[in-house]
Design a protein around this motif. Structure first.
Motif, mmCIF file in Angstrom:
data_model
loop_
_atom_site.group_PDB
_atom_site.id
_atom_site.type_symbol
_atom_site.label_atom_id
_atom_site.label_comp_id
_atom_site.label_asym_id
_atom_site.label_seq_id
_atom_site.Cartn_x
_atom_site.Cartn_y
_atom_site.Cartn_z
ATOM 1 N N ALA A 111 0.888 -1.165 0.000
ATOM 2 C CA ALA A 111 0.000 0.000 0.000
ATOM 3 C C ALA A 111 0.925 1.214 0.000
ATOM 4 O O ALA A 111 1.953 1.215 0.670
ATOM 5 C CB ALA A 111 -0.862 -0.012 1.245
ATOM 6 N N GLY A 113 1.218 5.760 -0.615
ATOM 7 C CA GLY A 113 0.564 7.053 -0.764
ATOM 8 C C GLY A 113 0.848 7.611 -2.154
ATOM 9 O O GLY A 113 1.976 7.535 -2.632
ATOM 10 N N GLU A 191 4.853 11.068 5.723
ATOM 11 C CA GLU A 191 5.717 12.178 5.338
ATOM 12 C C GLU A 191 5.095 13.513 5.764
ATOM 13 O O GLU A 191 3.889 13.631 5.931
ATOM 14 C CB GLU A 191 5.899 12.188 3.814
ATOM 15 C CG GLU A 191 6.554 10.939 3.263
ATOM 16 C CD GLU A 191 5.717 9.681 3.406
ATOM 17 O OE1 GLU A 191 4.469 9.749 3.274
ATOM 18 O OE2 GLU A 191 6.300 8.613 3.680
ATOM 19 N N GLY A 208 6.015 4.726 0.168
ATOM 20 C CA GLY A 208 5.643 3.734 1.175
ATOM 21 C C GLY A 208 6.813 3.422 2.093
ATOM 22 O O GLY A 208 7.856 4.081 2.029
ATOM 23 N N ASN A 233 -4.055 6.062 -0.435
ATOM 24 C CA ASN A 233 -4.378 7.432 0.016
ATOM 25 C C ASN A 233 -3.524 8.374 -0.808
ATOM 26 O O ASN A 233 -2.555 7.939 -1.422
ATOM 27 C CB ASN A 233 -4.022 7.597 1.510
ATOM 28 C CG ASN A 233 -2.556 7.268 1.771
ATOM 29 O OD1 ASN A 233 -2.171 6.099 1.811
ATOM 30 N ND2 ASN A 233 -1.741 8.296 1.918
HETATM 31 N N1 HPA Z 1 3.213 7.331 3.051
HETATM 32 C C1 HPA Z 1 4.022 6.317 3.409
HETATM 33 N N2 HPA Z 1 3.625 5.058 3.452
HETATM 34 C C2 HPA Z 1 2.360 4.779 3.125
HETATM 35 C C3 HPA Z 1 1.458 5.776 2.747
HETATM 36 C C4 HPA Z 1 1.913 7.129 2.716
HETATM 37 O O1 HPA Z 1 1.177 8.080 2.386
HETATM 38 N N3 HPA Z 1 0.269 5.168 2.496
HETATM 39 C C5 HPA Z 1 0.467 3.834 2.698
HETATM 40 N N4 HPA Z 1 1.724 3.601 3.080
#
Ligand code: HPA
Length: 270
Positions: A111, A113, A191, A208, A233
């Protein structure tokens, strides 16, 4: 006997002569794919010699080995993250064991961002390449020559033929697919908005907290890698809203069907 060999032999003893040829690392919320594996052999990580234990919510911790779309796969349902406090050697140990078991192709999923403003939560992205921002590298230290070269080539860290195969497959299925560069940060903080701006300028499309270590070690071992990110996201500062792990899990659940469909279809053609 070394640690890799011990773990390998333990796993082999549990298998009925099955010889996995494809490894799958299933990221946050994506572990359900392993539920489709037929005639599964399930091995909890804590039983495997020298395997670390998984601690983060939303991550199971077991290997599932069996048949999927005509392939014998070994899936990691849950992975080890650097931010959990494991040394890089532990984070990447399962990839070493996969290679020792004879696995030559690895599908890594995560997953992430979205940094690219054209992306939307729920998109799937074929990882074209990565940028290592973790501040370390799993290959730092002595290099046992039998594991791979001292200075591994990373110019095709993500196999071009597998990337093409994944794209073709998405097109055949009528699925929208994104392509982009994955930035690996250490986490566990998401972040800042300024960091996201910087990563965009540097050429990142998604960010990620995983994948980079495993892909480095897979390349060191000579394995071919395919990477797929689920954009769970938009990264910090792109939308005017805070980020949460719940959102990440909710989105991966929403795209579960598409994710399962594309990975199964890719496996069929590998
Ligand atoms: N940033 C870092 N890691 C992640 C994010 C993110 O927005 N979403 C899922 N893993």
């Amino acid at each position: 006997m070394n640690q890799i060999e011990e773990a390998k032999q333990f796993i082999q003893q549990k298998l009925n002569k099955q010889e996995p040829n494809i490894g799958l690392i299933l990221g946050s919320g994506l572990g359900v794919l392993a539920d489709y594996i037929e005639e599964p052999t399930t091995i909890p990580y804590e039983q495997i010699p020298h395997f670390p234990k998984s601690t983060v919510a939303g991550h199971e911790g077991q290997l599932v080995i069996g048949e999927l779309e005509g392939q014998t796969v070994l899936a990691m349902q849950g992975r080890f993250h650097y931010y959990e406090g494991y040394p890089m050697e532990a984070v990447t140990f399962p990839v070493r064991v996969m290679h020792a078991l004879g696995i030559e192709q690895l599908i890594v999923t995560n997953a992430a961002g979205g940094i690219n403003e054209n992306f939307e939560p729920g998109d799937l992205m074929i990882i074209q390449d990565h940028i290592n921002m973790m501040g370390t590298n799993p290959l730092i230290g002595p290099n046992p020559d039998e594991l791979g070269p001292r200075f591994p080539d990373m110019s095709q860290a993500y196999s071009k033929s597998l990337r093409n195969l994944a794209e073709e497959t998405a097109n055949e299925l009528g699925q929208t697919i994104r392509k982009g560069v994955y930035v690996g940060n250490s986490g566990p903080t998401y972040e800042t908005s300024s960091e996201v701006k910087m990563l965009r300028i540097l050429g990142g499309d998604a960010v990620g907290m995983s994948t980079v270590p495993e892909v480095i070690v897979a390349n060191h071992s000579g394995m071919k890698v395919l990477g797929i990110s689920c954009i769970s996201n938009m990264a910090a500062g792109i939308l005017d809203q805070p980020l949460s792990h719940e959102e990440v899990i909710e989105t991966t659940e929403r795209v579960r069907e598409d994710f399962i469909q594309i990975v199964r279809s890719i496996l069929k053609k590998m």
